[in-house]
Motif scaffolding. Sequence first.
Motif: not given
Length: 226
Positions: A51-52, A61-64, A127-131
């Motif tokens: 989640q963000k 945040m803009s990062v998941f 674990i970060n996911f940056y859209p």
Amino acid sequence: MLFHGIDRNPAKIKPGVAHVPGWLDTPTQQGLVQQLRDEARLMAGTPMAMQKPVLKSGGQMSVFMLNLGHFWDHQTYRYVDRMGATNVRPVPQNLLDIAHGGLRAAADVAEELQPWTTNYHPDMALINFYPPGATMGMHQDAYETTFAPIVSLSIGDEAVFRIGSTEHRNKPWDDIALLSGDLVVFGGPNRQAFHGVPETRPGTLDESCGLKEGRIKITFRQVYPH
Ligand SMILES: O=C(O)CCC(=O)C(=O)O
Ligand SMILES: [Fe+2]
């Protein structure tokens, strides 16, 4: 390849801070992306779902984020192992092996990391996911109870990783271009350095990394003494 032509050799950015370009090969990146997708799927619908985070300041945040090993509760700013009926999942052994290998490679570049190579017990993976287009503000990784180095890997879109002083979030800082497979470790005298990601560059990835868009950052931390 936006960063074509710039220096892509292993570099000591400053004491305790190492950048090792292309450390993780493409098949391994692809395998990790698949594995982490599966991990995220297992937590879907739970309080620990990827989640963000909405911080207690109210900002989102803009990062998941997905947490393994320990869960950083973004409402209390504490690490917990349980949220309601949901238990955090362990850090998979293959990721731990990668963390150890990463630290060793970094210690060859920044000798201040050397003492940690025989005393490093990562117990958390973020674990970060940056859209496309997501960024992260300058901050310290300050909620761990150990000073073990932070070991991190980039997969996917190119990004600018900014690392500054241990005192404040302003200049001077170093900007490091991170490409898929790059390793960054910061520890020793710069373990508490402010850092962030002012820019990600949409559409710069090669799909052989396993992602179609965006960027993953895997960050290993040692929250507790061994
Ligand atoms: O994405 C990055 O390169 C930095 C991530 C980070 O600093 C963090 O999640 O604490
Ligand atoms: Fe961080």
